[in-house]
Write a protein that holds these residues in place. Structure first.
Motif, PDB file in Angstrom:
ATOM      1  N   ALA A 125       0.832  -1.204   0.000  1.00  9.80           N
ATOM      2  CA  ALA A 125       0.000   0.000   0.000  1.00  9.80           C
ATOM      3  C   ALA A 125       0.870   1.258   0.000  1.00  9.80           C
ATOM      4  CB  ALA A 125      -0.939  -0.006   1.204  1.00  9.80           C
ATOM      5  N   GLY A 126       1.924   1.269   0.770  1.00  8.58           N
ATOM      6  CA  GLY A 126       2.819   2.428   0.816  1.00  8.58           C
ATOM      7  C   GLY A 126       3.488   2.695  -0.525  1.00  8.58           C
ATOM      8  N   GLN A 127       3.893   1.627  -1.192  1.00  6.22           N
ATOM      9  CA  GLN A 127       4.505   1.802  -2.510  1.00  6.22           C
ATOM     10  C   GLN A 127       3.475   2.245  -3.532  1.00  6.22           C
ATOM     11  OE1 GLN A 127       7.217  -1.072  -4.030  1.00  6.22           O
ATOM     12  NE2 GLN A 127       8.516  -0.985  -2.205  1.00  6.22           N
ATOM     13  N   ALA A 128       2.255   1.740  -3.433  1.00 12.27           N
ATOM     14  CA  ALA A 128       1.202   2.174  -4.352  1.00 12.27           C
ATOM     15  C   ALA A 128       0.933   3.664  -4.159  1.00 12.27           C
ATOM     16  CB  ALA A 128      -0.069   1.362  -4.131  1.00 12.27           C
ATOM     17  N   ALA A 129       0.919   4.125  -2.925  1.00 12.49           N
ATOM     18  CA  ALA A 129       0.681   5.549  -2.658  1.00 12.49           C
ATOM     19  C   ALA A 129       1.778   6.416  -3.273  1.00 12.49           C
ATOM     20  CB  ALA A 129       0.583   5.791  -1.150  1.00 12.49           C
ATOM     21  N   GLN A 130       3.031   6.011  -3.162  1.00 11.84           N
ATOM     22  CA  GLN A 130       4.123   6.786  -3.763  1.00 11.84           C
ATOM     23  C   GLN A 130       4.035   6.738  -5.283  1.00 11.84           C
ATOM     24  OE1 GLN A 130       6.516   8.695  -2.137  1.00 11.84           O
ATOM     25  NE2 GLN A 130       6.971   9.431  -4.197  1.00 11.84           N
ATOM     26  N   ALA A 131       3.682   5.584  -5.839  1.00  9.45           N
ATOM     27  CA  ALA A 131       3.539   5.477  -7.293  1.00  9.45           C
ATOM     28  C   ALA A 131       2.419   6.385  -7.791  1.00  9.45           C
ATOM     29  CB  ALA A 131       3.294   4.018  -7.699  1.00  9.45           C
ATOM     30  N   VAL A 132       1.308   6.462  -7.049  1.00 10.76           N
ATOM     31  CA  VAL A 132       0.208   7.358  -7.423  1.00 10.76           C
ATOM     32  C   VAL A 132       0.686   8.806  -7.366  1.00 10.76           C
ATOM     33  CG1 VAL A 132      -2.023   8.290  -6.690  1.00 10.76           C
ATOM     34  CG2 VAL A 132      -1.698   5.822  -6.836  1.00 10.76           C
ATOM     35  N   ALA A 133       1.417   9.172  -6.334  1.00 10.86           N
ATOM     36  CA  ALA A 133       1.932  10.543  -6.227  1.00 10.86           C
ATOM     37  C   ALA A 133       2.844  10.870  -7.410  1.00 10.86           C
ATOM     38  CB  ALA A 133       2.675  10.725  -4.904  1.00 10.86           C
ATOM     39  N   ASN A 134       3.696   9.931  -7.785  1.00  9.03           N
ATOM     40  CA  ASN A 134       4.590  10.153  -8.922  1.00  9.03           C
ATOM     41  C   ASN A 134       3.812  10.207 -10.234  1.00  9.03           C
ATOM     42  OD1 ASN A 134       6.719  10.247  -7.137  1.00  9.03           O
ATOM     43  ND2 ASN A 134       7.420   8.167  -7.560  1.00  9.03           N
ATOM     44  N   LEU A 135       2.751   9.401 -10.342  1.00 14.12           N
ATOM     45  CA  LEU A 135       1.888   9.441 -11.520  1.00 14.12           C
ATOM     46  C   LEU A 135       1.230  10.811 -11.637  1.00 14.12           C
ATOM     47  CD1 LEU A 135       0.470   7.862 -13.873  1.00 14.12           C
ATOM     48  CD2 LEU A 135      -1.318   7.335 -12.211  1.00 14.12           C
ATOM     49  N   ARG A 136       0.729  11.346 -10.541  1.00 13.89           N
ATOM     50  CA  ARG A 136       0.116  12.676 -10.553  1.00 13.89           C
ATOM     51  C   ARG A 136       1.106  13.738 -11.023  1.00 13.89           C
ATOM     52  NH1 ARG A 136      -4.836  13.207  -7.843  1.00 13.89           N
ATOM     53  NH2 ARG A 136      -5.409  11.457  -6.532  1.00 13.89           N
ATOM     54  N   THR A 137       2.350  13.627 -10.573  1.00 14.53           N
ATOM     55  CA  THR A 137       3.378  14.590 -10.985  1.00 14.53           C
ATOM     56  C   THR A 137       3.648  14.492 -12.481  1.00 14.53           C
ATOM     57  OG1 THR A 137       4.402  14.566  -8.796  1.00 14.53           O
ATOM     58  CG2 THR A 137       5.782  15.292 -10.639  1.00 14.53           C
ATOM     59  N   ALA A 138       3.797  13.272 -12.988  1.00 15.28           N
ATOM     60  CA  ALA A 138       4.043  13.081 -14.427  1.00 15.28           C
ATOM     61  C   ALA A 138       2.869  13.598 -15.250  1.00 15.28           C
ATOM     62  CB  ALA A 138       4.310  11.607 -14.728  1.00 15.28           C
TER      63      ALA A 138
END
Length: 150
Positions: free
Chosen positions: A55-68
């Motif tokens: 879950a923690g990694q998914a949250a960081q991946a979502v944050a990075n997706l939002r930035t991209a």
């Protein structure tokens, strides 16, 4: 330039309502498609965050997706499709990652594929999220015409 979302989600009445996403999505001709590389759970220095935590990694991946997406002139509401890759053979690990992604998209429940994979590219990486977005770019409206000089 202003940006308008081009995505229309399609929910099938002929298929099960169990899935937490639309079964299809469309974008009109003339929309600009944005193909995003897999968003990984990396911090600003390139280190993998939340080691061992799906879950923690998914949250960081979502944050990075939002930035991209923002850097490409789009947002989560412009995403037309996702693929969520989870390095696990355990369904509960896939569900833990999926729930974070699903919550991040809210009512914009785009067609998605959730897959368990053997391994991902970075050390200790457990989650990666691929996405495609579609936007309509419209020229800025012109300001009022200047009156002719006398």
């Amino acid at each position: 330039m202003t940006r308008t979302s081009a995505v229309s989600l399609i929910r099938s009445r002929s298929l099960s309502g169990v899935a937490e996403y639309a079964y299809a999505a469309t974008a009109p001709a003339g929309s600009r498609l944005i193909f995003l590389a897999g968003a990984c759970p990396l911090d600003e220095h390139g280190g993998t965050v939340a080691v061992g935590d799906y879950a923690g990694q998914a949250a960081q991946a979502v944050a990075n997706l939002r930035t991209a997406l923002a850097d490409a002139g789009a947002s989560v509401e412009d995403v037309i499709n996702t693929r969520v890759l989870v390095a696990s053979a355990r369904q509960e690990d896939l569900v833990a990652a999926w729930q974070v992604v699903r919550d991040a998209f809210g009512d914009h429940d785009v067609p998605s594929t959730l897959m368990g994979v053997t391994v991902l590219g970075y050390a200790d990486q457990l989650v990666e999220i691929e996405a495609v977005a579609a936007v309509l770019d419209e020229p800025e409206p012109e300001g009022p015409a200047c009156p002719p000089s006398a």
